[in-house]
Each structure stands twice: as structure tokens, then as C-alpha cells.
Design a protein around this motif. Structure first.
Motif, PDB file in Angstrom:
ATOM      1  N   PHE A 183      -6.301  -7.115  17.029  1.00  0.00           N
ATOM      2  CA  PHE A 183      -6.404  -6.100  15.847  1.00  0.00           C
ATOM      3  C   PHE A 183      -7.219  -5.881  14.244  1.00  0.00           C
ATOM      4  N   PRO A 184      -8.641  -5.654  14.928  1.00  0.00           N
ATOM      5  CA  PRO A 184      -9.469  -6.228  13.923  1.00  0.00           C
ATOM      6  C   PRO A 184      -9.299  -5.441  12.527  1.00  0.00           C
ATOM      7  N   LYS A 185      -9.592  -6.079  11.126  1.00  0.00           N
ATOM      8  CA  LYS A 185      -9.349  -5.662  10.393  1.00  0.00           C
ATOM      9  C   LYS A 185     -10.493  -4.496   9.963  1.00  0.00           C
ATOM     10  N   ASP A 186     -12.127  -4.744  10.306  1.00  0.00           N
ATOM     11  CA  ASP A 186     -12.506  -3.796  10.667  1.00  0.00           C
ATOM     12  C   ASP A 186     -14.156  -4.006  11.451  1.00  0.00           C
ATOM     13  N   VAL A 187     -14.519  -3.127  11.295  1.00  0.00           N
ATOM     14  CA  VAL A 187     -16.043  -3.738  12.678  1.00  0.00           C
ATOM     15  C   VAL A 187     -16.674  -4.515  12.670  1.00  0.00           C
ATOM     16  N   SER A 188     -16.791  -5.502  11.148  1.00  0.00           N
ATOM     17  CA  SER A 188     -17.332  -6.393  11.281  1.00  0.00           C
ATOM     18  C   SER A 188     -17.033  -7.509  11.760  1.00  0.00           C
ATOM     19  N   MET A 189     -15.453  -7.445  11.359  1.00  0.00           N
ATOM     20  CA  MET A 189     -14.599  -8.656  12.563  1.00  0.00           C
ATOM     21  C   MET A 189     -13.931  -8.060  13.658  1.00  0.00           C
ATOM     22  N   LEU A 190     -14.198  -7.850  14.014  1.00  0.00           N
ATOM     23  CA  LEU A 190     -14.156  -7.029  15.801  1.00  0.00           C
ATOM     24  C   LEU A 190     -15.438  -7.781  15.998  1.00  0.00           C
ATOM     25  N   LEU A 191     -16.722  -7.379  15.474  1.00  0.00           N
ATOM     26  CA  LEU A 191     -18.344  -7.685  16.180  1.00  0.00           C
ATOM     27  C   LEU A 191     -18.038  -9.494  16.085  1.00  0.00           C
ATOM     28  N   GLU A 221     -10.094   2.671  19.453  1.00  0.00           N
ATOM     29  CA  GLU A 221     -10.159   3.541  18.874  1.00  0.00           C
ATOM     30  C   GLU A 221     -10.370   3.361  17.522  1.00  0.00           C
ATOM     31  N   ASP A 222     -11.083   4.204  17.274  1.00  0.00           N
ATOM     32  CA  ASP A 222     -10.865   4.300  15.090  1.00  0.00           C
ATOM     33  C   ASP A 222      -9.960   5.200  15.222  1.00  0.00           C
ATOM     34  N   ARG A 223      -8.719   5.008  14.435  1.00  0.00           N
ATOM     35  CA  ARG A 223      -8.076   5.521  14.394  1.00  0.00           C
ATOM     36  C   ARG A 223      -7.207   5.076  13.042  1.00  0.00           C
ATOM     37  N   ARG A 224      -8.424   5.252  12.209  1.00  0.00           N
ATOM     38  CA  ARG A 224      -8.209   5.277  10.231  1.00  0.00           C
ATOM     39  C   ARG A 224      -8.608   6.767   9.628  1.00  0.00           C
ATOM     40  N   THR A 225      -8.230   6.739   9.263  1.00  0.00           N
ATOM     41  CA  THR A 225      -8.701   8.157   7.927  1.00  0.00           C
ATOM     42  C   THR A 225      -9.707   7.848   7.518  1.00  0.00           C
ATOM     43  N   VAL A 228      -1.486  16.292  22.044  1.00  0.00           N
ATOM     44  CA  VAL A 228      -0.225  14.886  21.229  1.00  0.00           C
ATOM     45  C   VAL A 228      -0.767  14.241  22.356  1.00  0.00           C
ATOM     46  N   GLU A 229      -1.045  12.995  21.846  1.00  0.00           N
ATOM     47  CA  GLU A 229      -1.270  11.884  23.147  1.00  0.00           C
ATOM     48  C   GLU A 229       0.726  10.624  22.270  1.00  0.00           C
ATOM     49  N   GLU A 230      -0.191  10.675  21.690  1.00  0.00           N
ATOM     50  CA  GLU A 230       1.251   9.525  20.900  1.00  0.00           C
ATOM     51  C   GLU A 230       1.617  10.405  19.337  1.00  0.00           C
ATOM     52  N   ILE A 231       2.975   9.856  18.986  1.00  0.00           N
ATOM     53  CA  ILE A 231       3.508  10.714  17.912  1.00  0.00           C
ATOM     54  C   ILE A 231       4.575   9.344  17.181  1.00  0.00           C
ATOM     55  N   TYR A 232       4.141   9.747  15.561  1.00  0.00           N
ATOM     56  CA  TYR A 232       4.737   7.980  14.818  1.00  0.00           C
ATOM     57  C   TYR A 232       5.186   9.279  13.783  1.00  0.00           C
ATOM     58  N   PHE A 233       6.624   9.135  12.752  1.00  0.00           N
ATOM     59  CA  PHE A 233       7.371   9.214  11.873  1.00  0.00           C
ATOM     60  C   PHE A 233       7.395   7.919  10.874  1.00  0.00           C
ATOM     61  N   LYS A 234       7.076   8.373   9.638  1.00  0.00           N
ATOM     62  CA  LYS A 234       6.807   7.848   8.626  1.00  0.00           C
ATOM     63  C   LYS A 234       7.672   6.687   8.992  1.00  0.00           C
ATOM     64  N   SER A 235       8.686   6.406   9.847  1.00  0.00           N
ATOM     65  CA  SER A 235       9.977   5.600   9.450  1.00  0.00           C
ATOM     66  C   SER A 235       9.785   4.448  10.840  1.00  0.00           C
ATOM     67  N   ASP A 236       9.312   4.710  11.362  1.00  0.00           N
ATOM     68  CA  ASP A 236       8.893   4.277  12.378  1.00  0.00           C
ATOM     69  C   ASP A 236       8.015   2.346  12.545  1.00  0.00           C
ATOM     70  N   LYS A 264       2.668   0.844  11.990  1.00  0.00           N
ATOM     71  CA  LYS A 264       1.397   0.256  11.300  1.00  0.00           C
ATOM     72  C   LYS A 264       0.990  -0.378  12.121  1.00  0.00           C
ATOM     73  N   ILE A 265       1.353  -0.437  13.806  1.00  0.00           N
ATOM     74  CA  ILE A 265       0.578  -0.900  14.508  1.00  0.00           C
ATOM     75  C   ILE A 265      -0.275   0.025  15.612  1.00  0.00           C
ATOM     76  N   ASN A 266      -0.063   1.126  15.514  1.00  0.00           N
ATOM     77  CA  ASN A 266      -0.903   2.551  16.092  1.00  0.00           C
ATOM     78  C   ASN A 266      -2.180   3.213  14.979  1.00  0.00           C
ATOM     79  N   PHE A 267      -1.914   3.642  13.968  1.00  0.00           N
ATOM     80  CA  PHE A 267      -1.829   4.654  12.938  1.00  0.00           C
ATOM     81  C   PHE A 267      -2.741   3.898  11.698  1.00  0.00           C
ATOM     82  N   ASN A 268      -3.706   4.117  11.461  1.00  0.00           N
ATOM     83  CA  ASN A 268      -4.531   3.455  10.921  1.00  0.00           C
ATOM     84  C   ASN A 268      -5.459   2.561  10.472  1.00  0.00           C
ATOM     85  N   ARG A 269      -6.190   2.419  11.508  1.00  0.00           N
ATOM     86  CA  ARG A 269      -6.278   0.945  11.464  1.00  0.00           C
ATOM     87  C   ARG A 269      -7.329   1.246  13.620  1.00  0.00           C
TER      88      ARG A 269
END
Ligand code: ADP
Ligand code: MG
Length: 691
Positions: free
Chosen positions: A208-216, A40-44, A134-142, A146-151
Motif C-alpha cells: 500500500f504505497p503512500k506515493d509513487v516515490s515510496m513505491l519505487l 492501479e492509481d485510484r487517487r483523486t 462499475v467493477e467495485e462500489i463503496y459507500f462512505k461508511s464502508d 480506505k483500502i480501495n479508494f483514493n490511494r
């Protein structure tokens, strides 16, 4: 380290270890090599890219308000109003739980107005206010944020009792602690030549790919790795068969081959001659033959196989000809009779409906060497079947048999020569992936007088009208009915009702019927009657798909054609157009669109099996067509031979190169490669014996 038990990984423990065991994760290594099924692309901020992500939405913002919505059912709802980029969203969390429990208690304890929160789920644009499920919910302190958001986030195929969020966390921490133990398995030159991501980095990036090109790049690395290992495994297997010496030999005397050719009454085509040469060369070599003879329906594989049998018999050896269905075995038996009747050869037919006394007689004569050729179904691999001097086996429609049946048959003699045949058009790469241990002969040209079967999509009454026109000219016809389960009495009954209808419709003609559950002797009689033109119209089920061969039958109606797959339609149609006459196939169906319509259209447009196979692959997935899953020799986790054709071709070249100077991979730089190969293919498949 990598081999340590999974239960000692952070977040696992004995209970979860059992759950993970269900998806074959037992060690840290297994975990790290359990690749995501998608991302899933969860990047902002998203780059434009070619990759197809699993669809999902994310939302981040601050909590404006929150409260539980009281419902009377067990469906519990918690609502959070979130402000994001100046808009307000109604975010809903749904849980199924009994009234007794306060499922939202932990959340209520944690959440405060003004909190920054991060949500994963799906946006629904309401007219007034946008909604967010909502399927998953995270707070700033969680920590997990970093595993599940903005990546780019991995999604795994899991078993029940463990969810992706939990699994991701386990993988993440296992990676952190262990990734340094992962070593390269390829020789350095190879990683440079193919520009491969180092194994360690690839493992990291595939989860946990850094970006699409690394994923590929990570995916590419493992697709290549998997295909290279497969190519190496087949290489070993081939080498191994080449090491085996056989005790029997053949010389071409032609005391049977020549009269057989005379009886045939036609000349071999160019590719038949070539195939026969290849087969004879293999048979005369000092190690056992394992050859696949591939040729489209009607290309004339049987006479090639008979030639091989005759070479064996000329040298006083025995051979066995195995077919997947009784009807096909019977058809072959009839062909043998047709071409070999005036020759001094003893052949018998054995199927599950051969009477006991006859069977016992056959068994005895086989063991005494008084039968030269045994034709039959899988009955021929029965425990009581012992040959005196079996040196050649022929397996028709190979893909219908499992690996085990092939192997059992093989054990009936010592270092036997084996010829397997298939009408499924296999692209070369796929062939190499599926049957990499076999040599390949292809019948590429059709017998000369063969005309393409003219195929039409018609309504039933039109099909009947046309058929009657041709019947008047003295040809015979098939009418095929779909029957899902040949052993289902109700279905058979409905077939019989249909046949009554046909009899009324074609009252001037003699109508016969044949289907799987009929007694073998009845089937044989019907087939013989049809051959002898005592029957004009043969109503049948799919049992006639393989092998039936009646040259005067030039018309086929396929009822409810939408219920057959492309491969079956093509095989069925192959039953007509076997003589010099113009032939027709009428596909009766009311469908006007959709997959089924596309299939019918494809069949009408071409009679070329290879073209169809490509379409079928497109419509249904190559694997299914070939029964790859049941084949089970090679299981690929991430690669797909159809899709990754080019990588596979590179891997095959490289496998040759790697083993050229080091066939057993015993050099130091091949040590790890050898270990992995042994691990994957060594034990489970008995493919290779490296020791
Ligand atoms: P398949 O490859 O589908 O098993 P068969 O072996 O049943 O095809 O052959 C189809 C028909 O073509 C048979 O009637 C066979 O006798 C005939 N045939 C085979 N080879 C030739 C040839 N070289 N010339 C003419 N007819 C042939
Ligand atoms: Mg055949």
C-alpha cells in the motif's frame, strides 16, 4: 508470529487457507511477501509520474437515482445515476446470475438517494451521457473504502475463488497486526551504502504505497534483496565446488594434441587458444572444472572441446561428449573421424537409435575402459551406461538440457570436470544470473577466413532463381522448412509434398531430405552423401539448426521464415558461411510488417549474435530465448536481470564484500541474512549447505 499458519489471519479461515495454498501462501510471512503484480492509481488527485499503472477509472459522487434493469437473460444489470462535479453519469453494474436469485438485494438494501458513493471501473464516453462500467462500489461508511479508494491500490495475481478486493483486505489486516515483526536482514552499513528502505517499511509500502516515490523505493529494496540473495547463493555454490578435491589429474603430453593440430589444417584463433588455456588450467587444478564455453555460431567451439577430450585421453581417462540432438551427435562423430582417424583413440557414437547389440557392446567396453570417448545424445546418461574412469564431460548447446540431465551425467564419475558450451550470446550479467556457479570462456573472434553470410528477404521465385545461379558454380544448398511438431505424421507428409515440389523445380540437381523422425542410419547416410557432394540440395527441418558443418554448402533458403524466432534463424543461418566462400541466406516470406517482419529485418541487417540477442530480447523477452524457465535454477519474483542490470551489478559487488571476511555468514550481523538465504536456496535447490 510470521511463521503462523495463514488460516488464523483475520478474514482467512480453513477454506480460504486452502485456496491461498494454491499460490504458495501458507504462513503470514508468505502472505506479506506475496508482492503485487501491478498497481492501479485510484487517487483523486494524481501527481505526474513515471510509473506505469494498470489502467482504471474512478468516480465519486452522489446517488441521484437507481434501479434494476430487467433482462430476459442471466445477465443482470443494476443502474445508478451518479452526479459528479455537475455531470450525471449512468453507472452500470453487471452480474451473471440465475433469475431465481436477487443478486442485487444487499445493494438495494443499502443504497439511498443522496448517498455519497465511490466507484472503480471504466468510463465510456457516450455522445449524450457519459457511462461508467462499475467493477467495485463503496459507500462512505464502508471500512474497505480506505483500502480501495483514493490511494495507489495493489493488484495481485491470484487463483480463482479469491478476488483482489478480498485479498487486499486480508493483506491490509495482516500488515497491521504483523508488520512490526519484520526485521532487517541486511547489515546496517549496507542499507546506508545503497540507501535502502528498511525491510519493514518496504513491505508496507510495496503493498500500500503512500506515493509513487515510496513505491519505487520499496520495489528497489526488494529487487536488490532478491538479487543480492541470488549473488550470495552463487557465491556459496562456487566456494563449495572449490572445496571439493578431485582424484584424477592430467599432464599435457601432446602425443595426441600435436597430431590433432596437424590434422586440423588451420591455426586456432586467439580466443580459441585462450579458451584452451583456461580449460587446461582448470583441468589441471585440484578441484573439478565447471566452465561454460560461449561462442557465436561458427566460432569453432568443437575443436576447443576436442582439445579438452584429448587431454583426458592422453592421460588414459575417459570422456563423454553429449549433444542435444541425434543429428548433432552424428555430426560431432563425423568431425571426430575427420580429425582423429589416424590417431590411436577409441571413440563411439551412442544415440537412441543405436542397435541393441551395438549398444550392449558399447556398454561393456565402456565399463572395461576400452572406449576413450563416448559421443552421444541424452542416451549417454542412461542407467546402463557405466564408465571405468570418466573424468571429463562436454555438454554441447547446454541450454537445451535441464539441470537434472547435467547432474545425472555428472554422477557417472567422481568429481568430474565439466565443460558446457552454448551458442546463445549471453550478456555477462545474464550469464552470472543463470550460471553463476560456472566460469566463463568466450570465443570472441571468428576463424579468420569467415565472411558474413549475406542475407536477403525475398519472394520464393527470386530465391529459387538466385540459388540456381550459385548451384551452377558447384556449391551446395540447404532448403529449410518449418515444422512445428517433428513427430506429427501429417506435418511430415506435407514436408514430403514440399520436397517433391523442390525436386521438380530443381530437376537438374540431386535433392536429399533430412528430418527428425528419420531412422538414424538414414540420417547418417544423407549427411555423409551431402558431405561427399552426392547431394546438391538438402531439404531439411529445424533439426539442422545445431551442428551441421558442410563447408561447401554456401546457400540456404529458409521457407516461411516468419515462422521462426530470431534465435532459430540465426542458428540456422550459421550452417552456411563455414568455408572461405561467400555465402547467402534467403529468407522467404510474404510478411511486410509486424513482429515477424521485424525479426526478418533484424536478421538481414546483422550477423552478430550479440546484437541479435538484444533485439530478440526486445521482441520476445530474454527469458524465452535462453529457456530460462525450464532452467529453473533461480526463480526471481520481482527482479529481472535484464531490466535491473545495474542493481544486479551492485548486488554482485556487495555479495563479494559481505562474504570476504565472513564466507559462511556466521558473524552475528549476518545471521538473519544467512537464515533467509538458507530458506530460499538451501533446501529446494541443494545449492548450499550451511551446516
Ligand atoms: P560452433 O562454435 O558453432 O560449434 P564449429 O565448432 O562447428 O562451430 O566450427 C565451425 C567450423 O569452423 C568448423 O568447420 C570448424 O572446423 C571450423 N573452424 C574452427 N576453428 C577454426 C579456425 N581456427 N580456423 C578455421 N576454421 C575453423
Ligand atoms: Mg557447435
Amino acid at each position: 508470529m510470521l511463521k503462523s499458519d495463514i488460516q488464523y489471519v483475520k478474514g482467512v479461515g480453513p477454506k480460504r487457507a486452502l485456496i491461498l495454498g494454491k499460490i504458495d501462501i501458507h504462513s503470514i510471512y508468505d502472505l506479506l511477501f506475496y508482492f503485487p503484480r501491478g498497481y492501479e492509481d485510484r487517487r483523486t488527485q494524481t501527481e505526474k509520474n513515471e510509473f506505469e499503472f494498470i489502467e482504471t477509472d474512478i468516480l465519486s459522487g452522489s446517488v441521484v437515482d437507481y434501479f434494476e434493469i430487467y433482462t430476459s437473460s442471466s445477465l443482470r444489470i443494476f443502474k445508478i445515476i451518479v452526479s459528479s462535479s455537475g455531470r450525471e453519469f449512468e453507472c452500470l453494474i453487471f452480474r451473471k446470475a440465475s433469475r431465481k436469485y436477487d443478486v442485487f438485494e444487499p445493494l438495494k438494501k443499502k443504497i439511498k438517494k443522496g448517498d455519497e458513493i465511490f466507484l472503480v471501473g471504466s468510463v465510456e464516453n457516450d455522445f449524450f451521457k457519459p457511462k461508467f462500467n462499475v467493477e467495485e462500489i463503496y459507500f462512505k461508511s464502508d471500512d474497505e473504502l480506505k483500502i480501495n479508494f483514493n490511494r495507489i491500490v495493489p493488484v495481485y495475481l491470484l487463483t480463482s475463488n479469491i478476488d483482489n478486493k478480498t485479498f487486499r483486505k486480508i493483506v491490509f489486516s495482516a500488515l497491521n497486526d504483523n508488520v512490526d515483526y519484520i526485521n532487517e536482514i541486511f547489515p546496517y552499513d549496507l542499507t546506508i551504502k545503497r540507501n535502502l528502505l528498511p525491510r519493514k517499511i518496504a513491505v508496507e509500502q510495496i503493498h500500500f504505497p503512500k506515493d509513487v516515490s515510496m513505491l519505487l523505493r520499496a520495489r528497489h529494496r526488494f529487487i536488490y534483496e532478491e538479487l543480492l540473495l541470488m549473488a550470495l547463493a552463487w557465491n556459496f555454490k562456487k566456494r563449495e565446488t572449490k572445496r571439493i578435491k578431485k582424484n584424477h589429474s592430467y599432464t599435457v603430453n601432446r602425443n595426441l594434441l600435436t597430431p590433432f593440430k596437424k590434422n586440423m589444417g588451420f591455426e586456432f584463433t586467439g580466443s580459441q587458444k585462450k579458451a584452451i588455456n583456461e580449460i587446461f588450467r582448470d583441468m589441471q587444478s585440484s578441484h573439478p572444472m565447471t566452465r561454460l564455453l560461449a561462442g557465436d555460431v561458427g566460432s569453432g567451439k568443437t575443436v576447443v572441446a576436442i582439445s579438452a577430450c584429448l587431454l583426458a585421453v592422453e592421460n588414459s581417462h575417459q570422456c563423454c561428449f553429449m549433444a542435444p540432438t541425434e543429428i548433432l551427435a552424428e555430426q560431432h562423430y563425423i568431425t571426430f573421424k575427420k580429425f582423429l582417424s589416424n590417431l590411436d583413440i577409441r571413440y563411439e557414437l551412442l544415440t537412441s537409435s543405436t542397435p541393441k547389440s551395438k549398444k550392449r557392446d558399447i556398454e561393456k567396453r565402456l565399463e572395461n575402459g576400452d572406449i576413450d570417448i563416448l559421443i552421444g545424445t541424452h542416451s549417454v546418461i542412461g542407467d546402463n551406461i557405466k564408465f571405468k574412469d570418466l573424468t571429463l564431460i562436454v555438454v554441447d548447446e547446454q541450454h537445451r538440457f535441464g539441470v537434472r540431465q547435467r547432474a545425472t551425467l555428472r554422477q557417472k564419475g567422481e568429481n568430474i570436470d565439466m565443460l558446457v558450451m552454448t551458442a546463445t550470446p549471453i550478456p555477462r550479467t545474464l550469464f552470472l544470473a543463470l550460471y553463476g556457479d560456472l566460469e566463463l570462456s568466450t570465443l570472441s573472434d571468428m576463424p579468420r577466413d569467415r565472411k558474413p553470410v549475406k542475407t536477403f528477404h525475398l519472394l520464393e521465385e527470386d530465391a529459387f532463381k538466385k540459388t540456381k545461379e550459385y548451384l551452377k558454380k558447384g556449391v551446395q544448398a540447404y532448403i529449410v522448412f518449418p515444422l512445428i511438431d517433428e513427430s506429427d505424421k501429417v506435418e511430415v507428409k506435407s514436408l514430403l509434398v514440399e520436397v517433391e515440389r523442390i525436386k521438380k523445380e530443381f530437376y537438374d540437381y540431386r535433392v536429399g531430405i533430412i528430418y527428425g523422425r528419420m531412422k538414424s542410419s538414414d540420417k547418417q547416410k544423407v549427411m555423409q552423401d551431402f558431405l561427399d557432394k552426392k547431394i546438391d540440395i538438402l531439404c531439411a527441418t529445424q533439426v539442422i539448426e545445431v551442428g551441421i558443418d558442410v563447408a561447401n554448402a554456401c546457400v540456404m533458403i529458409i521457407e516461411s521464415a516468419e515462422r521462426f524466432g530470431i534465435a532459430s534463424l540465426h542458428q540456422l543461418r550459421g550452417r552456411v558461411g563455414r568455408g572461405a566462400r561467400e555465402s547467402f541466406c534467403f529468407l522467404v516470406s510474404n510478411v511486410k510488417s509486424g513482429d515477424a517482419y521485424e525479426r526478418i529485418k533484424a536478421i538481414c541487417e546483422t550477423t552478430n549474435g550479440f546484437e541479435l540477442a538484444q533485439k530478440d530480447a526486445y521482441l520476445r523477452g530474454v527469458g524465452e530465448v535462453l529457456g530460462v524457465r525450464q532452467h529453473g535454477d533461480m526463480e526471481l519474483k520481482i527482479a529481472s536481470v535484464a531490466r535491473d542490470k545495474e542493481i544486479f551489478e551492485q548486488a554482485m559487488v556487495d555479495a563479494e564484500e559481505v562474504t570476504k571476511d565472513d564466507p559462511l555468514l556466521s558473524k552475528k550481523e549476518h545471521q538473519s541474512l544467512r537464515n533467509v538465504l538458507n530458506e530460499i536456496y538451501g533446501k529446494s535447490l541443494k545449492l548450499i549447505d550451511l551446516n
